[in-house]
Each structure stands twice: as C-alpha cells, then as structure tokens.
Design an enzyme around this catalytic site. Structure first.
Site, PDB file in Angstrom:
ATOM      1  N   LEU A   1      -7.252  10.052  -1.984  1.00  0.00           N
ATOM      2  CA  LEU A   1      -6.794   8.939  -1.142  1.00  0.00           C
ATOM      3  C   LEU A   1      -6.059   9.596   0.027  1.00  0.00           C
ATOM      4  O   LEU A   1      -5.387  10.619  -0.161  1.00  0.00           O
ATOM      5  CB  LEU A   1      -5.822   8.028  -1.891  1.00  0.00           C
ATOM      6  CG  LEU A   1      -6.390   7.123  -2.979  1.00  0.00           C
ATOM      7  CD1 LEU A   1      -5.259   6.325  -3.632  1.00  0.00           C
ATOM      8  CD2 LEU A   1      -7.439   6.168  -2.423  1.00  0.00           C
ATOM      9  N   ASP A   2      -6.130   8.995   1.206  1.00  0.00           N
ATOM     10  CA  ASP A   2      -5.377   9.521   2.344  1.00  0.00           C
ATOM     11  C   ASP A   2      -3.891   9.497   1.999  1.00  0.00           C
ATOM     12  O   ASP A   2      -3.445   8.653   1.207  1.00  0.00           O
ATOM     13  CB  ASP A   2      -5.557   8.635   3.587  1.00  0.00           C
ATOM     14  CG  ASP A   2      -7.005   8.513   3.988  1.00  0.00           C
ATOM     15  OD1 ASP A   2      -7.778   9.442   3.720  1.00  0.00           O
ATOM     16  OD2 ASP A   2      -7.344   7.469   4.582  1.00  0.00           O
ATOM     17  N   ALA A   3      -3.124  10.370   2.657  1.00  0.00           N
ATOM     18  CA  ALA A   3      -1.673  10.391   2.393  1.00  0.00           C
ATOM     19  C   ALA A   3      -1.062   9.014   2.644  1.00  0.00           C
ATOM     20  O   ALA A   3      -0.178   8.565   1.909  1.00  0.00           O
ATOM     21  CB  ALA A   3      -1.003  11.449   3.258  1.00  0.00           C
TER      22      ALA A   3
ATOM     23  N   THR B   1      -2.540   6.111   2.346  1.00  0.00           N
ATOM     24  CA  THR B   1      -3.111   5.068   1.480  1.00  0.00           C
ATOM     25  C   THR B   1      -2.316   5.036   0.176  1.00  0.00           C
ATOM     26  O   THR B   1      -1.943   6.080  -0.349  1.00  0.00           O
ATOM     27  CB  THR B   1      -4.588   5.376   1.169  1.00  0.00           C
ATOM     28  OG1 THR B   1      -5.319   5.410   2.400  1.00  0.00           O
ATOM     29  CG2 THR B   1      -5.208   4.341   0.244  1.00  0.00           C
TER      30      THR B   1
ATOM     31  N   ARG C   1     -10.861   2.789   6.628  1.00  0.00           N
ATOM     32  CA  ARG C   1     -10.175   2.716   7.930  1.00  0.00           C
ATOM     33  C   ARG C   1     -11.189   2.715   9.066  1.00  0.00           C
ATOM     34  O   ARG C   1     -11.086   1.927  10.012  1.00  0.00           O
ATOM     35  CB  ARG C   1      -9.217   3.906   8.107  1.00  0.00           C
ATOM     36  CG  ARG C   1      -8.041   3.855   7.163  1.00  0.00           C
ATOM     37  CD  ARG C   1      -7.188   5.116   7.262  1.00  0.00           C
ATOM     38  NE  ARG C   1      -6.331   5.212   6.102  1.00  0.00           N
ATOM     39  CZ  ARG C   1      -5.172   4.550   5.965  1.00  0.00           C
ATOM     40  NH1 ARG C   1      -4.715   3.800   6.941  1.00  0.00           N
ATOM     41  NH2 ARG C   1      -4.475   4.660   4.858  1.00  0.00           N
TER      42      ARG C   1
END
Ligand code: URA
Length: 230
Positions: free
Chosen positions: A97-99, A101, A182
């Site tokens: 997961l993105d930082a 998110t 995104r």
C-alpha cells in the site's frame, strides 16, 4: 521439499537469497555441504552450522495508518508495517500500500502464500474506499473505471466502482499496479483526499481500528489458500 524452498519456508531468507546461501556453500544437509538448491530435503538442514527448524506459518492482518511504509525495511527511516506486529517470526508484507494509503494489509512468513496472493493469475479482489474532491462524480466517470481506462501503463482491467455517497466512492480491483486507484481517480479529473483499503479477498477490516493488528485464524488462512491455488 526443494532445499531453497525449505529455507524460505523456515523463514531463513527469501527463495532467491536462499539459493545464494546454498550456492555459497553455507548450507549442509545431514552433515554434508550441498550446493544444489533443488536437492530434496525434509530435515537435518544447517546454515553456517546452525540447525534450521521448520517454522510455523503466521498470517496477520494490519490496519495500516498513513505514514507507515509497507516494505520490510525503509531506507529513509520511516516506520515500517512489519514492526507493528509483535512476533518472533520474520514477516513480509503481501503486496504494497502507498505510505499515504491506510487500511488492510496482510503480513506473513509464508512466502509461497504471499506470492500466490499477489500473482495476477488469481485476480484476488481488493476493495478501496476513496474520498474525492470535488464530491460529485458522474455515472459516466464511474463507467470509465468499470469498463477499463487508459493509463500511462496501459488499459486497466474491468473493475467495480460505485458512489457510496457524494465525495466517497468504492472501487474493487483485481489487479494491483502502482498507485492504480489514485491514477484512475485522477484521470477522471478528481483529487484523492484519502484512500483506504477495506478488504482483501475474503477478508474485511471490520472491527479492526486504525493501527490495529490481529493474527488470522486457521480457517481464514485456509480461505486465502483456497482462492490462490490452482
Ligand atoms: N492504489 C493506490 O493508488 N494506492 C494504493 O496504496 C493501493 C492501490
């Protein structure tokens, strides 16, 4: 079981790193140095003379807060998701997961399961809640997400997309490209103000609060195995 797989299963190293250990002559089986990573073994394996015990498998669910990175280590000193779980096992994140998110990410020491769950072949569905601005999103824009949209790395696979309420949409993907949600939302002219993953395959965050962790039950792990095996 093949030697490299045995070492990976035991949590000694990833499969690739285990092959290197074997090639370097650091692994012995029954007292004899073995340099073939494909050698069939079931016990008596030592690395640098230390006996390797087969390790129990663990799978954990984490509700990741923003700012925590979902790699096993971070070169910039940011908090890492694997440090959120108290265990003696060496865990790895299942996918990323993105930082920025939040939400559901799995951690495990079962490399086989982690690979299977992230393999495109099994198309494991993942659901994301997205807060968007401006809050109005048209049926046409949702349809573009459902049918597939052109991004710089190609056409996205069909997805599910619905408006939960103005400003909040839910998107279900069966693929996992970098920053995909995104980029899909931004391609409709919206900004993402927050992104949270609420489910992964059969698992939902449900009662687990932000920053919470829990170990999956044997039945839950079995369900994960079922959706990611041939
Ligand atoms: N899609 C994104 O854009 N970010 C994530 O972290 C996961 C899916």
């Amino acid at each position: 079981m093949r030697l490299a797989k045995y070492l990976a299963h035991a949590g000694v190293a990833s499969r690739r790193a285990a092959e290197k250990l074997v090639a370097a002559g650091r692994v012995s089986v029954g007292g004899e140095v073995v340099t073939d990573p494909a050698r069939d073994v079931d016990s008596g394996v030592r690395v640098d003379g230390e006996l390797v015990e087969a390790e129990a498998r663990e799978v954990w669910m984490v509700n990741k807060p923003a700012g925590v990175v979902s790699t096993a280590k971070d070169t910039h000193g940011r908090p890492v998701v694997v440090d959120m779980v108290q265990t003696s096992r060496r865990l790895y994140p299942v996918g990323r997961l993105d930082a920025d998110t939040t939400g559901l990410i799995l951690l495990t020491n079962d490399g086989e399961l982690a690979n299977a769950l992230t393999h495109p072949r099994y198309e494991v569905p993942k659901v994301y809640r997205v807060e968007v601005t401006p809050p109005e999103i048209s049926e046409r824009q949702l349809r573009r997400m459902r049918e597939g949209m052109e991004l710089e790395d190609g056409l996205t696979a069909p997805a599910k997309a619905r408006m939960v309420k103005p400003g909040t949409i839910e998107i279900q993907l069966r693929e996992g490209r970098k920053r995909q949600v995104r980029r899909m939302v931004e391609a409709t002219g919206h900004r993402v103000s927050s992104l949270r993953r609420i489910s992964f395959g059969p698992l939902r965050l449900e009662g687990l609060g932000l920053g919470g962790v829990r170990r999956l039950s044997a039945a839950e792990v079995e369900r994960l195995r079922r959706i990611s095996s041939p």
